[in-house]
Design an enzyme around this catalytic site. Structure first.
Site, PDB file in Angstrom:
ATOM      1  N   ASP A 214      40.496 -18.006 -58.277  1.00  0.00           N
ATOM      2  CA  ASP A 214      41.550 -17.604 -57.341  1.00  0.00           C
ATOM      3  C   ASP A 214      42.319 -16.384 -57.864  1.00  0.00           C
ATOM      4  O   ASP A 214      42.054 -15.884 -58.958  1.00  0.00           O
ATOM      5  CB  ASP A 214      42.486 -18.813 -57.125  1.00  0.00           C
ATOM      6  CG  ASP A 214      43.016 -18.887 -55.710  1.00  0.00           C
ATOM      7  OD1 ASP A 214      43.030 -17.854 -55.010  1.00  0.00           O
ATOM      8  OD2 ASP A 214      43.449 -19.991 -55.293  1.00  0.00           O
ATOM      9  N   TRP A 248      40.758 -13.045 -51.211  1.00  0.00           N
ATOM     10  CA  TRP A 248      41.251 -12.924 -49.823  1.00  0.00           C
ATOM     11  C   TRP A 248      41.229 -11.559 -49.149  1.00  0.00           C
ATOM     12  O   TRP A 248      41.851 -11.382 -48.099  1.00  0.00           O
ATOM     13  CB  TRP A 248      42.693 -13.429 -49.704  1.00  0.00           C
ATOM     14  CG  TRP A 248      43.115 -14.494 -50.622  1.00  0.00           C
ATOM     15  CD1 TRP A 248      42.664 -15.778 -50.616  1.00  0.00           C
ATOM     16  CD2 TRP A 248      44.079 -14.417 -51.674  1.00  0.00           C
ATOM     17  NE1 TRP A 248      43.276 -16.496 -51.594  1.00  0.00           N
ATOM     18  CE2 TRP A 248      44.155 -15.683 -52.253  1.00  0.00           C
ATOM     19  CE3 TRP A 248      44.881 -13.383 -52.167  1.00  0.00           C
ATOM     20  CZ2 TRP A 248      45.005 -15.956 -53.322  1.00  0.00           C
ATOM     21  CZ3 TRP A 248      45.723 -13.660 -53.230  1.00  0.00           C
ATOM     22  CH2 TRP A 248      45.780 -14.930 -53.789  1.00  0.00           C
ATOM     23  N   GLY A 249      40.623 -10.507 -49.719  1.00  0.00           N
ATOM     24  CA  GLY A 249      40.695  -9.203 -49.063  1.00  0.00           C
ATOM     25  C   GLY A 249      42.134  -8.726 -49.001  1.00  0.00           C
ATOM     26  O   GLY A 249      42.902  -8.950 -49.930  1.00  0.00           O
ATOM     27  N   ASP A 277      44.062 -18.179 -46.098  1.00  0.00           N
ATOM     28  CA  ASP A 277      43.556 -19.557 -46.023  1.00  0.00           C
ATOM     29  C   ASP A 277      43.415 -20.029 -44.577  1.00  0.00           C
ATOM     30  O   ASP A 277      44.270 -19.748 -43.730  1.00  0.00           O
ATOM     31  CB  ASP A 277      44.536 -20.504 -46.733  1.00  0.00           C
ATOM     32  CG  ASP A 277      44.525 -20.291 -48.246  1.00  0.00           C
ATOM     33  OD1 ASP A 277      43.754 -19.440 -48.727  1.00  0.00           O
ATOM     34  OD2 ASP A 277      45.298 -20.989 -48.922  1.00  0.00           O
TER      35      ASP A 277
HETATM   36  C1  GLA Z   1      44.733 -20.401 -52.564  1.00  0.00           C
HETATM   37  C2  GLA Z   1      43.288 -20.441 -52.083  1.00  0.00           C
HETATM   38  C3  GLA Z   1      43.009 -21.802 -51.467  1.00  0.00           C
HETATM   39  C4  GLA Z   1      43.280 -22.906 -52.476  1.00  0.00           C
HETATM   40  C5  GLA Z   1      44.703 -22.794 -52.997  1.00  0.00           C
HETATM   41  C6  GLA Z   1      44.937 -23.739 -54.175  1.00  0.00           C
HETATM   42  O1  GLA Z   1      45.636 -20.435 -51.508  1.00  0.00           O
HETATM   43  O2  GLA Z   1      43.044 -19.405 -51.159  1.00  0.00           O
HETATM   44  O3  GLA Z   1      41.671 -21.877 -51.014  1.00  0.00           O
HETATM   45  O4  GLA Z   1      42.352 -22.796 -53.529  1.00  0.00           O
HETATM   46  O5  GLA Z   1      44.985 -21.475 -53.461  1.00  0.00           O
HETATM   47  O6  GLA Z   1      46.219 -23.622 -54.705  1.00  0.00           O
END
Ligand code: GLA
Length: 464
Positions: A214, A248-249, A277
């Protein structure tokens, strides 16, 4: 009515506002630090702090953006441009599995949940349908030990990660885990920054087969370098570990997110998130969550970047995650079909111990899964866009196509497509199978038309 195009313009405008607001905030936040640097040594005349001009502030901003995209050391060849660098050869079709985040989030993730999930995946048909990876998301970790090594949260995971990995493997599944390129994960657990090789060795010793990495709490790290470093650390273990880039771009307008993972991810990881997300909803942003339609509109244009070993990741599935709210059944079927058309990773996230038949009928639709997993590895795309009525096409390894008729509107509508929209002569007779009705419809000339429910799809597989 606001159509999709004006919606995306509106989104860009509000995104622009957020970026300027964030950058303005950064300039403001930078002032005290600059002030401290300008503080005169004791005994000399006190210099008055002079605020930066707009040009200086703009130059500093530009440098900051440049630094996040360019290597911090210009003598280093960017990993994505390094001719000697190759991909790891894994994930030749989009990864499939289950991940804890969408249903269990942070607090509810426990060893029992993971063991129960492994039991279900091995016995409910999922493993045999291709759902191979059982992935623990954020919130499995405890504090680092005296040597700085990652440990499992002793209360939530009393048996530890090696035993859990063994259990998952004994069920014929693969073991996935989560970490972060920053000092902390998004849920503020230990991140891997500064511990990359050490953490990769821990993962390998636990039998990890997949790492989701992440991008929270990364400060001003260079994105591509940060991911390449972890990719190298994972490869140095000698274990086959699929690497999932969760950056996430440009969806999260903060100071550390100016890069486009699909532009550099191919030789570094096997999949990269392309959006914020997913929310269990059809449309609309709430904080960092966006709906299925928003994701589709961001991920679809990225089709040229996808292929065997390197996939666009429009985030995990919401199918069956909450039966009482969120997506309707029709919308869940569309969500799953669109993900298959986009050759997306199929990572379920529902509670498997209470999975009902309606959910099973979606996740275990082998015809739709086969479209996703097709060996050619082409990401499908829209070939016609009549406002709310769309036709999608995905080339398949057998010379056929997956065809999707998609109705975004609020009422049922007839959608027609001609074979020429899929690269065939209209006069060709092609064999047509309806992938949700599970019916062969015979050989059909010219094209196909069907009544499509509101927010629904008709999905076909056609073969000359
Ligand atoms: C980010 C990621 C999610 C998840 C959360 C966990 O938001 O994009 O997919 O892994 O963190 O905290």
């Amino acid at each position: 009515m606001i159509n999709r195009k004006s919606r995306s313009v509106l989104r860009m405008i509000s995104y622009g506002r957020l970026v300027s607001a964030t950058l303005a905030g950064l300039t403001l936040m930078a002032a005290p630090a600059a002030q401290a640097q300008n503080a005169a040594p004791a005994g000399t005349a006190q210099k008055r702090y002079v605020a930066r001009t707009a040009e200086e502030a703009a130059a500093a901003r530009a440098k900051r953006v440049y630094d996040t995209v360019q290597p911090s050391n210009p003598t280093i060849v960017r990993p994505s441009l390094d001719n000697k660098r190759t991909a790891n050869g894994l994930a030749l079709t989009p990864p499939m599995g289950w991940n804890s985040w969408n249903k269990f989030g942070c607090k509810a993730l426990t060893e029992q949940v993971v063991r129960d999930t492994a039991n279900e995946m091995a016995s409910n048909g999922m493993r045999d349908a291709g759902y191979a990876y059982l992935i623990l998301d954020d919130c499995w970790a405890g504090p680092r030990d005296a040597q700085g090594a990652l440990t499992a949260d002793p209360k939530k995971f009393p048996s530890g990660m090696k035993a859990l990995g063994d259990y998952i493997h004994a069920k014929g599944l693969k073991f996935g885990i989560y970490s972060d390129a920053g000092k902390l994960t998004c849920a503020k657990q230990p991140g891997s920054q500064g511990h990359e090789y050490q953490d990769a060795m821990s993962f390998a010793s636990w039998g990890v087969d997949y790492v989701k990495y992440d991008w929270c709490h990364t400060g001003s790290r260079n994105t591509e370098e940060a991911y390449a470093l972890m990719a190298d650390a994972l490869r140095a273990t000698g274990r086959d570990i699929v690497f999932s880039i969760c950056n996430w771009g440009v969806d999260r307008p903060n100071e550390s997110d100016k890069s486009l993972p699909w532009e550099w991810g191919m030789k570094i990881g096997n999949l990269w998130r392309t959006t914020a997300d997913i929310r269990n909803d059809w449309q609309g942003r709430v904080r960092f969550g966006i709906g299925v339609l928003d994701i589709v509109d961001k991920n679809e244009p990225l089709y040229p970047y996808a292929g065997p070993g390197h996939w666009n990741d429009p985030d995990m599935l919401e199918v069956g995650v909450d039966k009482n709210e969120g997506l309707t059944w029709e919308e869940q079927r569309s969500h799953f079909s669109l993900w298959a058309m986009m050759a997306a990773p199929l990572i379920a996230g529902n509670d498997l111990t209470i999975m009902d038949d309606a959910t099973k009928n979606i996740l275990l639709n082998k015809d739709v899964v086969a479209v996703d997993q097709d060996q050619l590895g082409a990401q499908g795309r829209r070939v016609r866009d009549d406002g709310d009525l769309e036709v999608w096409s995905k080339p398949l390894a057998d010379g056929g196509r997956a065809v999707l008729l998609f109705n975004r509107s609020g009422s049922p509508a007839r959608i027609a497509t001609k074979w020429s929209e899929h690269g065939y002569p209209d006069a060709l007779q092609v064999a047509v199978r309806d992938l949700w009705a599970h019916r062969d419809l015979g050989r059909i000339k010219g094209g196909f038309s069907a009544e499509v429910p509101s927010h629904g799809v008709v999905m076909l597989r056609v073969k000359p």
